[in-house]
Design a protein around this motif. Structure first.
Motif, PDB file in Angstrom:
ATOM      1  N   ASP A 199       1.011  -1.201  -0.003  1.00 42.85           N
ATOM      2  CA  ASP A 199       0.098  -0.251  -0.006  1.00 42.85           C
ATOM      3  C   ASP A 199       1.009   1.292  -0.109  1.00 42.85           C
ATOM      4  O   ASP A 199       2.006   1.214   0.464  1.00 42.85           O
ATOM      5  N   GLN A 200       0.357   2.285  -0.665  1.00 40.19           N
ATOM      6  CA  GLN A 200       1.050   3.525  -0.834  1.00 40.19           C
ATOM      7  C   GLN A 200       1.660   4.102   0.707  1.00 40.19           C
ATOM      8  O   GLN A 200       0.612   3.800   1.671  1.00 40.19           O
ATOM      9  N   ALA A 201       2.712   4.479   1.049  1.00 43.66           N
ATOM     10  CA  ALA A 201       2.867   5.034   2.169  1.00 43.66           C
ATOM     11  C   ALA A 201       2.413   6.408   2.710  1.00 43.66           C
ATOM     12  O   ALA A 201       1.942   7.052   2.021  1.00 43.66           O
ATOM     13  N   CYS A 202       2.302   6.478   4.084  1.00 43.06           N
ATOM     14  CA  CYS A 202       1.833   7.487   4.709  1.00 43.06           C
ATOM     15  C   CYS A 202       0.352   8.154   3.973  1.00 43.06           C
ATOM     16  O   CYS A 202       0.197   9.269   3.829  1.00 43.06           O
ATOM     17  N   GLY A 203      -0.434   7.102   3.649  1.00 45.15           N
ATOM     18  CA  GLY A 203      -1.890   7.402   3.160  1.00 45.15           C
ATOM     19  C   GLY A 203      -1.844   8.049   1.782  1.00 45.15           C
ATOM     20  O   GLY A 203      -2.796   8.682   1.315  1.00 45.15           O
ATOM     21  N   ASP A 204      -0.662   7.739   0.987  1.00 46.48           N
ATOM     22  CA  ASP A 204      -0.749   8.227  -0.373  1.00 46.48           C
ATOM     23  C   ASP A 204      -0.551   9.683  -0.359  1.00 46.48           C
ATOM     24  O   ASP A 204      -0.236  10.193   0.433  1.00 46.48           O
ATOM     25  N   GLY A 205      -0.628  10.200  -2.043  1.00 45.83           N
ATOM     26  CA  GLY A 205      -0.356  11.868  -1.966  1.00 45.83           C
ATOM     27  C   GLY A 205       1.028  12.008  -2.065  1.00 45.83           C
ATOM     28  O   GLY A 205       1.861  11.263  -2.181  1.00 45.83           O
TER      29      GLY A 205
END
Length: 503
Positions: free
Chosen positions: A307-313
């Motif tokens: 999953d993308q780290a730190c919530g994506d963005g």
């Protein structure tokens, strides 16, 4: 190779290239079934895949294209010439409702490194004619003209870039992801998605693929040359990661949604039986050789990623540099490096989806968590692996970001230590709309990034054993039809000398 020529007839309400309409038999009085065109792909020295799908009513809500439950025998032919005076291969394929009456024929027994033409016949009708080419024989290295693009959002504009790609008469076309978009229909865009809702079930994914395939410019590009395809995220859902979805809307089992999306993708692409999905899994990463000139390592950067780290963005996120994080998964990473170390061709082309080079968004180190910057250790292992193997002709081919970019790949981006490869990023077919040619996305934070352009189009490359000539090709607008294409920047990559050079 002979130049492309076309005549256009209207058949079943779809403008199609090179269509011959025969009278249907009394027993099969259905409408014209080849509304989605024809396609070829996966070229090998002795053959290729040819594809079509029977769909007389392609946008029917049940996703079955107006076909009954009955199996249909589809005849196919491959010829030396466009008029089919010299048919060299022929056969029959049984199209079944369980696979939306799609047709995937793996043609073999052809001569290497040459042009062929193909067509289908079913239900009393003859399809459009497509052009395909076989790959050269290993040990030979003839020049390769290749085009690549990505991100074709139906609502955002017209597929003019596809038409211009067809007119280039290439040996090969790569599509690097976001072939369709899954979102609901808008109220303001140029064209409207069908169905109108965000798609999540098999019938809806089939209809969405069919809607895209009815576009005459996309049909022309498929008919012009064999394609190699890999997906990104919008073929399922924006920014998904393995079985972790982007958001909770629409509600439902994401495993079932991914299975539906993968099945519809296979049904609409010229892929081999090795790529037939099993439930929610599909073996899409693969290798295709072009003689001894080049090896295409086609990657899947969605199905196996953490999953993308730190919530994506885009943000500062130390977690992004965790050595345990992976974009490719360990099996695909090992497969890629093992294949590159075999040195099967002069050039190694990595066909993949998201921005590969480091690209800082701000001085504090903010980076995109959806790109390779969010999985920096995985990228570093790959770069150091191919560098340790002595590979000097690695070119990463990238899509996703709706802009044209060109970068030198550095062994260490922070110290700018040594160029170990080149990245060419294609803009989109339509995603992002018309763009703005005056935009400047370059930054002193990323000195290895050399080029940026915010217009729609594709990249053209002509590769020999000594050099790759690169042209970034763009159209001025996609919100109106039929703009000409122009070259906005050219580069050369010399064999044995990685990085971008002036032409």
């Amino acid at each position: 190779m002979s130049p492309l020529t076309r005549r256009t007839l209207i058949a079943g309400g779809i403008a199609s290239a090179g269509v011959t309409v025969l009278a249907p038999t009394t027993a099969n009085a259905v409408a014209y079934p080849f509304t989605l065109g024809v396609a070829s792909g996966e070229p090998a020295p002795d053959g290729f895949v040819i594809w079509t799908r029977l769909a007389p009513s392609p946008l029917d809500a049940d996703g079955l294209g107006g076909m009954s439950a009955a199996n249909v025998a589809v005849e196919w032919q491959v010829a030396d010439d466009r008029r089919f005076t010299q048919v060299v291969k022929s056969g029959s394929f049984t199209a079944a409702q369980s696979w939306a009456h799609s047709v995937h024929v793996e043609v073999t027994g052809l001569q290497a490194g040459r042009e062929y033409f193909y067509r289908f016949r079913a239900l009393g009708y003859l399809s459009q004619v497509g052009r395909a080419v076989t790959a050269p024989t290993p040990g030979t290295s003839p020049a390769l003209t290749m085009l690549f693009t990505s991100c074709s959002h139906y609502e955002a504009g017209y597929f003019t870039a596809y038409r211009r790609m067809a007119e280039e008469n290439p040996h090969l076309i790569l599509h690097l992801g976001d072939y369709i978009y899954e979102g609901a229909a808008s109220t303001t865009n140029v064209r409207k998605h069908a169905p109108a809702v965000e798609i999540s079930g098999l019938a809806d994914y089939r209809v969405r693929h069919a809607q895209y395939k009815t576009d005459p410019d996309l049909q022309a590009a498929h008919a012009a040359a064999p394609w190699l395809v890999v997906w990104d995220d919008h073929e399922v859902e924006n920014n998904y990661a393995d079985l972790v979805r982007n958001d909770g809307s629409p509600a439902g089992d994401f495993r079932a949604r991914r299975a539906a999306a993968y099945k519809a993708y296979y049904e609409h692409m010229p892929l081999r039986s090795a790529q037939v999905p099993v439930a929610e899994d599909m073996q899409l990463y693969r290798r295709v050789r072009w003689g001894s000139l080049a090896t295409f390592h086609l990657l899947d950067t969605r199905q196996y990623r953490d999953d993308q780290a730190c919530g994506d963005g885009t943000k500062v996120c130390p977690e992004a540099d965790d050595p345990a994080r992976t974009l490719t998964g360990s099996a695909q990473e090992n497969w890629l490096l093992d294949g590159m170390r075999q040195k099967l061709g002069t050039w190694d082309f990595l066909g993949q989806q998201v921005f590969f080079a480091q690209k800082l968004a701000s001085a504090d180190g903010a980076k995109s968590m959806d790109s390779w910057d969010g999985y920096s250790a995985n990228r570093d292992r790959l770069q150091r692996g191919w560098d340790a193997a002595g590979l000097r002709n690695t070119v990463v081919l990238t899509g996703d970001v709706h802009r044209s970019w060109a970068s030198n790949l550095m062994l260490d981006y922070n110290t700018q230590d040594r160029i170990v490869g080149t990245e060419l990023v294609t803009t989109s077919v339509t995603s992002g709309g018309d763009g703005n040619a005056a935009d400047n996305g370059l930054s002193r934070l990323n000195p290895h990034v050399k080029f940026y352009k915010n217009l729609r189009g594709y990249v053209r490359t002509v590769t020999t054993s000594s050099r790759m000539a690169v042209d970034f090709r763009c159209v001025d607008r996609v919100t109106t039809r039929d703009y000409p294409v122009k070259t906005v920047r050219s580069y050369v990559v010399q064999a044995g000398n990685p990085g971008l050079q002036a032409p």
